[in-house]
Design a protein around this motif. Structure first.
Motif, PDB file in Angstrom:
ATOM      1  N   LYS A 402      -6.177  -0.384 -15.835  1.00  0.00           N
ATOM      2  CA  LYS A 402      -5.133   0.401 -15.179  1.00  0.00           C
ATOM      3  C   LYS A 402      -5.445   0.629 -13.706  1.00  0.00           C
ATOM      4  N   LEU A 403      -6.707   0.980 -13.405  1.00  0.00           N
ATOM      5  CA  LEU A 403      -7.079   1.228 -12.013  1.00  0.00           C
ATOM      6  C   LEU A 403      -6.980  -0.039 -11.172  1.00  0.00           C
ATOM      7  N   SER A 404      -7.084  -1.212 -11.805  1.00  0.00           N
ATOM      8  CA  SER A 404      -7.025  -2.459 -11.042  1.00  0.00           C
ATOM      9  C   SER A 404      -5.660  -2.664 -10.399  1.00  0.00           C
ATOM     10  N   TYR A 405      -4.619  -2.021 -10.936  1.00  0.00           N
ATOM     11  CA  TYR A 405      -3.320  -2.114 -10.260  1.00  0.00           C
ATOM     12  C   TYR A 405      -2.857  -0.768  -9.698  1.00  0.00           C
ATOM     13  N   VAL A 406      -3.433   0.352 -10.173  1.00  0.00           N
ATOM     14  CA  VAL A 406      -3.060   1.658  -9.614  1.00  0.00           C
ATOM     15  C   VAL A 406      -3.597   1.806  -8.188  1.00  0.00           C
ATOM     16  N   LEU A 407      -4.852   1.418  -7.958  1.00  0.00           N
ATOM     17  CA  LEU A 407      -5.431   1.541  -6.612  1.00  0.00           C
ATOM     18  C   LEU A 407      -4.692   0.661  -5.599  1.00  0.00           C
ATOM     19  N   PRO A 408      -4.460  -0.643  -5.864  1.00  0.00           N
ATOM     20  CA  PRO A 408      -3.669  -1.422  -4.894  1.00  0.00           C
ATOM     21  C   PRO A 408      -2.256  -0.876  -4.706  1.00  0.00           C
ATOM     22  N   LEU A 409      -1.649  -0.364  -5.787  1.00  0.00           N
ATOM     23  CA  LEU A 409      -0.315   0.207  -5.661  1.00  0.00           C
ATOM     24  C   LEU A 409      -0.329   1.434  -4.749  1.00  0.00           C
ATOM     25  N   THR A 410      -1.373   2.257  -4.888  1.00  0.00           N
ATOM     26  CA  THR A 410      -1.494   3.428  -4.013  1.00  0.00           C
ATOM     27  C   THR A 410      -1.623   3.013  -2.556  1.00  0.00           C
ATOM     28  N   LEU A 411      -2.486   2.034  -2.288  1.00  0.00           N
ATOM     29  CA  LEU A 411      -2.643   1.552  -0.911  1.00  0.00           C
ATOM     30  C   LEU A 411      -1.342   0.943  -0.400  1.00  0.00           C
ATOM     31  N   GLY A 412      -0.620   0.241  -1.276  1.00  0.00           N
ATOM     32  CA  GLY A 412       0.649  -0.345  -0.861  1.00  0.00           C
ATOM     33  C   GLY A 412       1.662   0.709  -0.453  1.00  0.00           C
ATOM     34  N   ILE A 413       1.736   1.802  -1.237  1.00  0.00           N
ATOM     35  CA  ILE A 413       2.653   2.889  -0.890  1.00  0.00           C
ATOM     36  C   ILE A 413       2.252   3.521   0.438  1.00  0.00           C
ATOM     37  N   ILE A 414       0.947   3.689   0.663  1.00  0.00           N
ATOM     38  CA  ILE A 414       0.476   4.256   1.933  1.00  0.00           C
ATOM     39  C   ILE A 414       0.852   3.345   3.096  1.00  0.00           C
ATOM     40  N   VAL A 415       0.697   2.035   2.914  1.00  0.00           N
ATOM     41  CA  VAL A 415       1.045   1.086   3.977  1.00  0.00           C
ATOM     42  C   VAL A 415       2.529   1.174   4.317  1.00  0.00           C
ATOM     43  N   VAL A 416       3.381   1.228   3.298  1.00  0.00           N
ATOM     44  CA  VAL A 416       4.827   1.307   3.538  1.00  0.00           C
ATOM     45  C   VAL A 416       5.186   2.580   4.302  1.00  0.00           C
ATOM     46  N   LEU A 417       4.611   3.711   3.879  1.00  0.00           N
ATOM     47  CA  LEU A 417       4.912   4.977   4.559  1.00  0.00           C
ATOM     48  C   LEU A 417       4.420   4.959   6.008  1.00  0.00           C
ATOM     49  N   LEU A 418       3.245   4.394   6.231  1.00  0.00           N
ATOM     50  CA  LEU A 418       2.732   4.316   7.602  1.00  0.00           C
ATOM     51  C   LEU A 418       3.612   3.421   8.470  1.00  0.00           C
ATOM     52  N   TYR A 419       4.048   2.318   7.913  1.00  0.00           N
ATOM     53  CA  TYR A 419       4.880   1.415   8.717  1.00  0.00           C
ATOM     54  C   TYR A 419       6.241   2.051   9.035  1.00  0.00           C
ATOM     55  N   LEU A 420       6.793   2.775   8.064  1.00  0.00           N
ATOM     56  CA  LEU A 420       8.061   3.456   8.332  1.00  0.00           C
ATOM     57  C   LEU A 420       7.908   4.502   9.428  1.00  0.00           C
ATOM     58  N   ASN A 421       6.714   5.064   9.579  1.00  0.00           N
ATOM     59  CA  ASN A 421       6.478   6.085  10.608  1.00  0.00           C
ATOM     60  C   ASN A 421       6.183   5.467  11.977  1.00  0.00           C
TER      61      ASN A 421
END
Length: 583
Positions: A402-421
């Protein structure tokens, strides 16, 4: 299981963050208008802030003077910081100290009820001699229900302990387990000292009562037992093995009453008549019930024990024929003792035999890795047979998946939010570059504290990623403001010296909020780090990545991020334009 454990924490943190964000832009400004009045000390006149700013600017100025060396040093620190990664073990959840213990030994099959009772009394008396033990309650056998399949070979003893302040000086739960294990040493008994609640949950989910279990599956119980015995021999050689026991799936002993129909027919008896005599004599028959107030108890009638305590005595059981003749059971049946399975277990429609392994002084992940290597070399499986590693290890594998896709998903969400800002890939990359620097402190603190990787640690790393990015955003926003102010003042043609001064000014203005954010998080988590009591083992694993990560993130982000920003803007100046293309 991990979802049920950490879902309340995730919901609480999410709701708290959402509420604080809403209050920060609605209620807080109103309260500031009411309460912040009169003479307010300016930020640049605060003595603590002036001291922090002066010291920080001196170090930052030196870092900006040699940016390449600064980045090289940061890279070296990061590489060295990840040195303990391969030296930290892994587990599903750290062992919780529930305040009490449960003693669950396993004996060989064929144990009589009398011997099981005697064994239970002996172990209870031995455990009671330890000063830290308050009371002992043992159970052997099972209730008359299909939901409790415990055989006579499995003893469950609940050991209630005195409060910690009444323990001997220097005594810990681990030392207490070692003392009890050395005290309760009986032939043919394999000890296992576990936590009551956690073990019940594990047994409901996987059936394994020890941290590690091996399930041998195949078509023949005799071969499964042979493989289990071989596993028992091999696993004793693995470092960290406290005890190992393979179930004797074909080692049961049964008294068989083989009715000879032809001889029974001569006496006018059928199979049901003879079976009823045997069932009544051995198991008994409820003939009535007694009423004691509002309580009702069945009255069971059966032969005295001396008439049914051996095959020879059973063969002499009297039977009255329909013709009034008195004969013995041996006249119409053969009473023999035969071997057979004490219990039949199956998973996925395949027969199973389990090997139970208790470990000490080693983490589950490292132990299973070493054990799998040894078993692969020393244990040969016939065609049609397989091994499945179970227990806490089974939970750990599922959590890792589960963590093998939860951690990349978390980083992906952070990247999207940072780019939108920021609308800039370069600035997003600069902020994400601080995450490895934050992990340096986390990894080293876990290594120094002796913590293993677990689901709790994974939750801590996910929280750290959000907080580290927040600190980077705070710094980058003010660096951008200083940069745009510089462009306005120099008509878009700043010099290198002016760029250095702008970076120093922007970074220096953010030292206070960065330090306040970090200090608040670290100081808030210190009581958890040094607390004690039930549940602190899990909370410490969540707090450790945050405390260590915040310490390294602050020190490195305050220096590395401005340095990278300076080099990025210098590169833009060398391209002949003060303003870099977005992206």
């Amino acid at each position: 299981q991990e979802g049920r454990m950490f879902a309340p924490l995730a919901f609480t943190k999410t709701y708290a963050m959402a509420a604080s964000a809403a209050l920060a832009i609605t209620l807080v400004p109103v309260l500031m208008g009411y309460f912040i009045r009169g003479k307010v000390l300016a930020e640049d006149r605060n003595p603590v802030n002036r001291f922090l700013t002066a010291g920080y600017l001196c170090v930052l100025q030196l870092a900006l003077r040699y940016p390449a060396r600064t980045l090289l040093l940061a890279l070296l620190v990061t590489v060295v910081g990840f040195w303990p990664l391969g030296r930290i073990g892994s587990e599903f959840i750290p062992e919780l100290d529930e305040g009490d213990l449960m003693y669950m030994p396993t004996t060989y099959p064929g144990l009589s009820i009398g011997k099981a009772r005697e064994l239970l009394q002996q172990t209870d008396r031995l455990i009671t001699t330890v000063p830290e033990v308050k009371s002992v309650f043992g159970k052997v056998g099972r209730a008359e229900t299909a939901t409790d399949p415990a055989p006579l070979t499995m003893i469950e003893t609940f050991v209630q302990l005195h409060p910690r302040e009444q323990w001997r000086a220097g005594m810990t739960t681990a030392k207490l387990k070692q003392e009890l294990d050395g005290l309760v040493k009986l032939p043919g008994v394999t000890n296992a000292w576990v936590m009551p609640i956690k073990t019940r949950i594990d047994m409901l989910a996987t059936g394994i009562k020890t941290p590690v279990g091996i399930k041998v599956a195949g078509p023949d119980l005799q071969e499964i037992e042979r493989i289990g015995k071989r596993l028992e021999q091999v696993l004793r050689e693995v470092t960290g093995t406290a005890s190992v026991y393979s179930e004797r799936v074909a080692g049961g002993r049964y008294i068989k009453v083989d009715i000879e129909r032809a001889r029974a027919a001569r006496y006018g008896l059928n199979v049901a008549d003879i079976q009823q005599v045997v069932a009544t004599a051995v198991g008994g028959m409820n003939v009535t019930q007694t009423i004691e107030g509002q309580e009702r108890y069945p009255v069971n009638l059966r032969y005295p024990q001396e008439y049914r305590d051996s095959p020879e005595q059973l063969a002499l059981l009297p039977i009255v024929t329909p013709g009034g003749q008195h004969i013995a059971l041996a006249d119409v049946a053969r009473v023999t003792v035969e071997d057979g399975p004490p219990a039949i277990k199956s998973e996925n429609a395949r027969l199973n035999g389990w090997t139970l392994v208790d470990i000490e002084g080693v983490d589950v992940g490292s132990y299973v890795s070493a054990a799998q290597t040894l078993v692969a070399d020393r244990v040969e499986l016939p065609p049609g047979y397989s091994l499945t590693w179970s227990g806490q290890y089974e939970y750990m594998l599922r959590a890792k998946e589960k963590l093998s896709y939860v951690l990349p998903l978390t980083l992906g969400i952070i990247v999207v939010l940072l780019y939108l800002n920021f609308r800039s890939v370069a600035e997003v990359a600069i902020i994400l570059g601080t995450l490895p620097l934050a992990m340096v402190g986390s990894v080293w603190l876990m290594y120094l504290l002796g913590f293993n990787y677990s689901v709790a640690v994974g939750v801590g790393f996910i929280a750290l990623a959000g907080v580290a990015v927040e600190i980077g955003v705070i710094m980058l926003v003010y660096l951008d403001q200083a940069w745009h102010r510089l462009l306005e003042e120099t008509a878009g043609r700043p010099t290198t010296a002016q760029l250095n001064a702008a970076v120093l000014s922007g970074a220096g203005r953010r030292i206070r909020p960065v330090m306040m954010t970090s200090a608040t998080i670290i100081l808030g988590l210190l009581p958890i780090m040094f607390g004690s009591g039930t549940g602190t083992e899990v909370m410490q694993r969540i707090a450790a990545p945050l405390v260590g990560g915040m310490a390294s993130a602050v020190l490195l982000t305050l220096l590395v991020l401005p340095t990278v920003y300076l080099l990025w803007r210098r590169w833009g100046l060398r391209q002949g334009s003060g303003e870099l293309p977005r992206g």
